[in-house]
Design a protein around this motif. Sequence first.
Motif, PDB file in Angstrom:
ATOM      1  N   ILE A 409     -16.185  14.859  59.448  1.00 29.02           N
ATOM      2  CA  ILE A 409     -15.510  14.018  58.451  1.00 29.02           C
ATOM      3  C   ILE A 409     -16.443  13.734  57.271  1.00 29.02           C
ATOM      4  CG2 ILE A 409     -14.431  11.768  58.057  1.00 29.02           C
ATOM      5  CD1 ILE A 409     -13.513  11.787  60.948  1.00 29.02           C
ATOM      6  N   SER A 410     -17.723  13.540  57.549  1.00 30.04           N
ATOM      7  CA  SER A 410     -18.683  13.323  56.462  1.00 30.04           C
ATOM      8  C   SER A 410     -18.804  14.570  55.590  1.00 30.04           C
ATOM      9  CB  SER A 410     -20.056  12.947  57.039  1.00 30.04           C
ATOM     10  OG  SER A 410     -19.964  11.786  57.832  1.00 30.04           O
ATOM     11  N   ALA A 413     -15.848  14.748  53.338  1.00 28.00           N
ATOM     12  CA  ALA A 413     -15.996  13.824  52.214  1.00 28.00           C
ATOM     13  C   ALA A 413     -16.896  14.426  51.132  1.00 28.00           C
ATOM     14  CB  ALA A 413     -16.579  12.497  52.698  1.00 28.00           C
ATOM     15  N   LEU A 422     -20.754   8.398  48.921  1.00 25.96           N
ATOM     16  CA  LEU A 422     -19.549   8.339  49.749  1.00 25.96           C
ATOM     17  C   LEU A 422     -19.805   8.983  51.108  1.00 25.96           C
ATOM     18  CD1 LEU A 422     -16.553   7.725  50.156  1.00 25.96           C
ATOM     19  CD2 LEU A 422     -16.033   9.931  49.072  1.00 25.96           C
ATOM     20  N   THR A 423     -20.515  10.097  51.133  1.00 23.91           N
ATOM     21  CA  THR A 423     -20.795  10.787  52.392  1.00 23.91           C
ATOM     22  C   THR A 423     -21.587   9.892  53.330  1.00 23.91           C
ATOM     23  OG1 THR A 423     -20.801  12.921  51.224  1.00 23.91           O
ATOM     24  CG2 THR A 423     -21.822  12.841  53.416  1.00 23.91           C
ATOM     25  N   VAL A 426     -19.288   7.080  54.674  1.00 19.66           N
ATOM     26  CA  VAL A 426     -18.373   7.554  55.716  1.00 19.66           C
ATOM     27  C   VAL A 426     -19.103   7.674  57.052  1.00 19.66           C
ATOM     28  CG1 VAL A 426     -16.997   9.533  56.467  1.00 19.66           C
ATOM     29  CG2 VAL A 426     -16.802   8.697  54.117  1.00 19.66           C
ATOM     30  N   ILE A 616     -12.191   4.777  54.048  1.00 20.77           N
ATOM     31  CA  ILE A 616     -12.523   6.196  54.232  1.00 20.77           C
ATOM     32  C   ILE A 616     -11.343   7.080  53.825  1.00 20.77           C
ATOM     33  CG2 ILE A 616     -13.030   7.964  55.965  1.00 20.77           C
ATOM     34  CD1 ILE A 616     -14.629   5.834  57.484  1.00 20.77           C
ATOM     35  N   ARG A 619     -10.696   6.898  49.934  1.00 22.50           N
ATOM     36  CA  ARG A 619     -11.691   7.591  49.090  1.00 22.50           C
ATOM     37  C   ARG A 619     -11.602   9.103  49.236  1.00 22.50           C
ATOM     38  NH1 ARG A 619     -11.495   3.117  47.792  1.00 22.50           N
ATOM     39  NH2 ARG A 619     -13.193   1.673  47.221  1.00 22.50           N
ATOM     40  N   ILE A 620     -11.254   9.560  50.437  1.00 21.75           N
ATOM     41  CA  ILE A 620     -11.178  11.007  50.635  1.00 21.75           C
ATOM     42  C   ILE A 620      -9.903  11.587  50.049  1.00 21.75           C
ATOM     43  CG2 ILE A 620     -10.917  12.793  52.415  1.00 21.75           C
ATOM     44  CD1 ILE A 620     -12.870  11.298  54.137  1.00 21.75           C
TER      45      ILE A 620
END
Length: 630
Positions: A409-410, A413, A422-423, A426, A616, A619-620
């Motif tokens: 998931i990171s 992102a 952001l990474t 997350v 999360i 933002r994604i």
Amino acid sequence: MRANRAWLNGHSNSRLSGQSCRPVGRRVKLAALALLLGTLGAQAADSAGGAAAATDPPKCRSVRFSDVGWTDVTSTTALTAQLLRDIGYTPTITVLSVPVTFASLQNNDIDVFLGNWMPTQEADRSRYVADGSVVIVGANLVGAKYTLAVPAYTYALGLHDFKDIHRFGSQLNDTIYGIEPGNDGNRVVLDMIKHDQFGLGGFKLVESSEQGMLAQVERAVRGKQPIVFLAWTPHPMNMHFDIRYLTGGDVGPTFGEATIYTVTRRGYSAECPNIGRLLANLKFTLRGESEMMSAILDRHEQPDVAAAAWLKANPGAVQAWLEGVRTFDGRSAAAALARAAPAAHRQGFEQWIVGHKIPVGDGMAAGIDTVKAHGTFLFTCISIVIRGTVDAVTALLRALPAPLLIVAISALAWFLRRSWTLTAFVALALLFILNQGYWDATLETLALVMVATLASAAIGIPLGIAAAHRPRLFAALRPVLDLMQTLPTFVYLIPTLVLFGLGVVPGLISTVIFALPAPIRLTHLGISSVPRPLIEAGEAFGATPMQLLWKVELPSAAGTIIAGITQCIMLSLSMVVIAALVGAGGLGVPVVRALNSVQVGMGFEAGFTIVLLAIILDRISRPKEREVSR
């Protein structure tokens, strides 16, 4: 349900006796007349003094009750409240969970609670009784029962005792059905599951509500499917279904037997002795409560209407309850009610309007019943597809180790946003969720949101495109979309619960209905806002309508359409708590459980987890700023 605790005896509050006040008589010539007048004066003064002692002060006129939402407690509370109205008091009823009720009694926010089921509420009540903030007035019902039960056909298969449940695990889908999250009976079952008592370690408890559980029982009975659920008496379920209560949950022969007590806040009966006398007199019966509950559940009467009718039909019970009780203004309550004139009926236009009520609710109920009766196969197929999809997504997410999923998931992102900030956020947010112990609940919620968003987008985007090309279609859709967005979300749960039973299916369908207007409206807005020169240029080069859609309109409206999908994700996530009320699981369950059991820590943990998940996803999924500005 669990090992018998010591039964607690009710304690009646002391009754206050009036003091007599004898006036000094005047001298008269005739001694006999003086003696007679003195005697009459003394009797009158004694009577007045007694009335003054039994009359409550003005602050007692408002009586605050707690109703925990169970039909039996609703019935007894409605009966008592109606009786208080008849003798001049002003009762108010607040719907609260059991733990919140006891906390409110301690804080003097509630005066009276008539639904203290024992021994199952021992854990809720004990500390408040120990510190004196809650006072036990006395038992108002004996011979009640509260434990796990099964339909008669399941009992005939050999499921007689708590220790038999695990042998039927596959037939029961390893599931037990309870009522609202935080309920004392639910907590006992959850404790059994947690400690693997009776071999229930692999089971799960579906928490919803009294009516939600009964709807699931009705579906199971209709299809002769095995089911284990919380049951109690008095309740009309004992007449509607042929059920058997399981043994083994209690030590001894009681098998779930319960006594229901009246409790008040500290010092209430001393402050309001007249109401204290009434509360001490209250003694209900299994038959009487069943009659009241039948009126509420079967005839769909409002509790106050059912209470007024029951009191009128049972004058003997009313006389016993009012023994020694006075009206708020000091008259004998029993005599005052006997002489009271019947309530005046509304006359004229208002009466005519009320008497010709448009049967909106009855029509909807009849329609749902008809659909349910003739669409069982269809709804079963829909349930299989939806449940299978959500379960598959959940299983896929759970199959991935938590560290690997966090990295994936990171990385997503970073790929979508190219932002190290952001990474890192997350990754840290997901690690925090894992640390707090809400990882599995988060995956359940994420699966529900993903499937709901996919379904909403698959329906909403084509509808939005069609509405943009056909103004008449959008004009027809607009009131429907307004209704979907403004109708209280709890209303969605009622028909879906009846048609599909408890679980993820009604939660998902309600979520899709709630979130669907966003992609429809924003897709319509995006396609309608495509500059006319672009359309004309495409047509000049000989583009077909399909080519115009794919090569011109969709690329131009992409930012707005993505914004609609992002909003759909947020709306789906906002339904997570409401979906938990119909057994959908996920992060909504600890939130509702914390609310109903006054667990501040759990509430903040689960709420903060939902906020992090929302940030999360937002933002994604949100469109890039340049696409929005263009």
